[in-house]
Design an enzyme around this catalytic site. Structure first.
Site, mmCIF file in Angstrom:
data_model
loop_
_atom_site.group_PDB
_atom_site.id
_atom_site.type_symbol
_atom_site.label_atom_id
_atom_site.label_comp_id
_atom_site.label_asym_id
_atom_site.label_seq_id
_atom_site.Cartn_x
_atom_site.Cartn_y
_atom_site.Cartn_z
ATOM 1 N N GLU B 60 -1.885 -8.363 -0.149
ATOM 2 C CA GLU B 60 -2.201 -7.792 1.194
ATOM 3 C C GLU B 60 -2.778 -8.462 2.357
ATOM 4 O O GLU B 60 -2.245 -8.391 3.574
ATOM 5 C CB GLU B 60 -3.192 -6.472 0.951
ATOM 6 C CG GLU B 60 -2.390 -5.161 0.294
ATOM 7 C CD GLU B 60 -2.008 -5.190 -1.387
ATOM 8 O OE1 GLU B 60 -2.540 -6.257 -1.634
ATOM 9 O OE2 GLU B 60 -1.587 -4.418 -1.620
ATOM 10 N N HIS B 129 -7.587 5.564 -5.488
ATOM 11 C CA HIS B 129 -6.340 5.987 -4.694
ATOM 12 C C HIS B 129 -6.586 7.057 -4.078
ATOM 13 O O HIS B 129 -5.533 7.698 -3.709
ATOM 14 C CB HIS B 129 -5.399 6.041 -5.905
ATOM 15 C CG HIS B 129 -4.883 4.835 -6.554
ATOM 16 N ND1 HIS B 129 -5.489 3.683 -7.034
ATOM 17 C CD2 HIS B 129 -3.564 4.194 -6.445
ATOM 18 C CE1 HIS B 129 -4.774 2.832 -7.385
ATOM 19 N NE2 HIS B 129 -3.620 2.736 -7.185
#
Ligand SMILES: Cc1ncc(C[n+]2csc(CCOP(=O)(O)OP(=O)(O)O)c2C)c(N)n1
Ligand SMILES: [Mg+2]
Lengths: 378, 331
Positions: B60, B129
């Site tokens: 990322e 998450h």
């Protein structure tokens, strides 16, 4: 701070004895010779740039200790050969991303020393209009794409710039400068992987000055031969003597050639020594006197001067001329910075967004969100 | 006006923007052959090829940073981060680089970048998450943060984000991807920095963004049955924040409740409440209340997850209490 002139800047001083080179004096040839195919004029230009960087940095240190410059101030002292080698290997259309130790790179890219000094002084005439300071110089025309203060931050950006070049199929290349300590951060590894995976025209230049602040390469890198880290990404990695301007230039030039021709990245490690502390305020107590002496012996300036004298390219007169010319240039730069205006407070909100946007906040610390007198929305 | 899902609205807009501007490209994990973790980019690799739709390794920080660098050279990358939780790996590039580069260099180079990423809990994905951390980005000058609540807004805001020269974070929501709504075929471009009154009313201002707007509308509908008119304000833009629209509404209704999917302490609602007390102090008939997620790492087990997330009942309860506190409704 006592300003002891660093060897190589005083007109009178002969370069000190250089242990690595033969002591026996060879007879000086009358006719100046090219070195490795580099013409005397070019060699003298490299020397001029190295002297300019040396003088500029000394002046910056002085201004910093006089509180004319704020923030942090990291100098390229001891790295002049690398800085000049890197920048002179590049085409004007190539892009350069650097870390925060970048004044020399700005000068090497042809940025006017006055505009570089004015940035250190935080003036409107500075390369970044006083918004960046020592660590954040940017100049679109010189394609200096920024100095970056976050260790490793510039690497993904340089990869992206190379991606844009590759996307457009243009002939430019990207150079990304960093320090040895930077090879331990995640962004380094992600960036090298991406650059190799995507076949991007980028050259990573690791300036191995053997220290990240006070931590040595051996203390921080499991693989202290930093050029070998490229192998993990199937990338070519080379190590050069960072005190040898021609060696650095040739290695970077070759890497740029590969970048352009084969669209492949390279890692170039240039080994040199930091002549002073991490930044101007650092007394470098973590170094033993022996280590400090060893660093002085690695000073690239006397080395290069010696080499040019040997080739008959440099004599006392030429050196004195060069030195007074760069001294005058740096004096002019400092005067320009001193005389340049501070930014107006009214410009505080000029650079938050490139595209104007509704409801952008323009409040100063004591401002009310809404008009306190007549309670209508602002 | 075609009806489509939030997902389709995003996908169609991506397709149109790729067709419209050759400098637009998509970058992200699994957006190509896999067609996106949430299938937003379905069919786009096939249509536009790997040059325009670029799959990345799981890196990322690296690929967000690369998108920023490409944007500095004039490309207009649209990055997908699989979920906002993973954006934390790119925090340095987003906050220290994308948000800083324009100002820090004195306005010499802009960063026309879009980061699309979904937030949202309620999918039993557990603590790592299910976070709603848009606040982290809404805090930072230099970024623009948009939170569409409907398919129409998703399309109009994505279009605006792509055409804007600044880094824009487009907050999507896992719970909204399948929601349906009318999307005008006039290719509307949203105005960044504007909230919208999506349901007018005079009795109470209910403020939300993203998924909570639809929750707020359901609550308003419920109260309408008993003659209570709730005004619903969709924040739409978390940065810049349209304080004027909020305050103007509360000055009319005299009370406000904020519905947010993030944690309450230091959350988006805290900023809204502070804005209202400063801008509508004399008009308030009751304290500003906030309905927000319970302050725990979101658990996996369904009953616990359900208890932690704000829902229609929670919001209705707090609206009811607030209305009582104004003493305008039965004591
Ligand atoms: C992410 C991050 N961590 C820590 C620092 C503080 N810091 C600034 S320079 C530096 C050392 C970097 O060493 P190196 O990469 O070798 O570069 P050099 O300073 O020697 O040129 C550190 C730790 C920082 N700026 N950014
Ligand atoms: Mg170092």
């Amino acid at each position: 701070m006592a300003e002891s002139p660093v060897p190589g800047t005083t007109a009178e001083a002969e370069p000190g004895p250089i242990p690595d080179l033969p002591r026996k004096r060879r007879p000086r040839s009358r006719k100046p010779k090219a070195i490795d195919g580099t013409e005397p004029e070019q060699l003298l230009e490299y020397l001029r740039l190295m002297l300019l960087i040396r003088r500029f940095e000394e002046r910056a240190a002085q201004a910093y200790t006089q509180a004319r410059i704020g923030g942090y101030c990291h100098l390229n002292l001891g790295e002049e050969a690398t800085v000049v080698g890197v920048t002179q290997a590049m085409e004007p259309t190539d892009y350069l991303f650097t870390n925060y130790r970048e004044h020399g790179y700005a000068l090497g890219r042809g940025i006017d020393p006055g505009r570089a000094m004015a940035e250190l002084y935080g003036r409107t005439t500075g390369v970044s209009k006083g918004w960046g300071g020592s660590m954040h110089m940017f100049d679109a025309q010189a394609r200096l794409m920024g100095g970056y203060g976050i260790v490793g931050g510039q690497l993904p950006l340089a990869v992206g710039a190379a991606l844009a070049v590759s996307y457009r199929g243009s002939a430019e290349a990207v150079v990304c400068h960093m320090g040895d300590g930077t090879t331990n951060i995640g962004a380094f590894h992600e960036s090298l992987n991406l650059a190799s995976l995507w076949d991007l025209p980028v050259v990573f230049v690791v300036v191995n000055n053997q220290l990240g602040m006070g931590t040595s390469v051996e203390q921080s890198c499991a693989e202290p031969e930093l050029h070998r880290r490229a192998a993990a990404y199937r990338m070519a990695g080379v190590r050069v003597d960072g005190t040898d301007v021609l060696a650095v230039r040739d290695a970077v030039r070759e890497a740029l050639c590969v970048a352009r021709r084969e669209q492949r990245p390279t890692l170039v490690e240039a080994v040199s020594s930091r002549l002073r502390g991490h930044s101007v305020v650092d007394p470098a107590r973590y170094r033993t006197p022996q280590e400090a002496d060893a660093a002085q012996r690695e000073d690239p300036l006397p080395r290069f001067q010696h080499r040019l004298r040997e080739a008959g390219v440099l004599d006392d007169r030429t050196l004195a001329d060069l030195q007074s010319a760069v001294a005058a240039e740096v004096t002019r730069a400092a005067a320009f910075a001193e005389e340049s205006p501070h930014p107006q407070v009214a410009s505080l909100f000029d650079h938050t967004y490139a595209t104007a946007v509704a409801n952008e906040s323009r409040r100063l610390p004591a401002d009310a969100l809404f008009d306190v007198e007549a309670p209508a929305c602002q | 006006m075609p009806v489509m899902t939030y997902r389709q609205a995003l996908r169609e807009t991506l397709r149109e923007e790729l067709q419209r501007d050759p400098d637009v490209l998509l970058i992200g994990e699994e957006i190509g052959a896999f067609e996106g973790s949430y299938k937003i980019t379905e069919g786009l690799l096939k249509e536009f090829g790997p040059r325009r739709v670029r799959d990345t390794p799981i890196a990322e920080e690296g690929f967000v940073g690369a998108a920023i660098g490409a944007a500095m050279l004039g490309l207009r990358p649209i990055v997908e981060i699989m979920t906002i939780n993973f954006s934390l790996l790119a925090l340095d590039q987003i906050v220290n680089h994308a948000a800083k580069i324009y100002g820090m260099f004195g306005g010499q180079t802009s960063v026309p970048l879009v980061i699309r990423t979904p937030g949202g809990g309620g999918q039993q994905l557990g603590a790592t998450h299910s976070q709603n951390i848009e606040l982290y980005y809404s805090f930072v000058p230099g970024l623009k943060v948009l939170a569409p609540s409907t398919p129409a807004e998703a399309a109009a805001m994505l279009r605006a984000a792509v055409r804007d020269d600044d880094p824009v974070l487009l907050l999507e929501n896992l719970g909204l991807y399948n929601s349906r709504g009318q999307v005008p075929d006039t290719a509307e471009v949203a105005e960044i920095g504007r909230a919208a009154v999506v349901r007018p009313g005079r009795d109470l201002t209910l403020i939300g963004y993203s998924r909570m707007v639809s929750v707020a509308l359901q609550v308003a509908e419920r109260f309408a049955e008993s003659g209570v008119e709730i005004e619903v304000v969709d924040l739409r833009s978390l940065r810049p924040l349209d304080r004027a629209t909020l305050v103007e509404s509360v000055r009319r209704t005299g009370c406000a409740v904020v519905a947010e999917d993030d944690w309450l302490t230091y959350g988006i609602g805290a900023e809204i409440a502070a804005t209202i007390q400063e801008g509508a102090f004399d008009h308030l008939d009751a304290p500003v209340r906030r309905v927000a997620m319970a302050e725990v790492p979101l658990p996996y087990a369904k009953p616990l997850e359900l208890a932690a997330l704000p829902n229609v009942t929670d919001l209705a309860t707090v609206v009811e209490q607030t209305l009582r506190a104004t003493r305008r409704v039965g004591a």
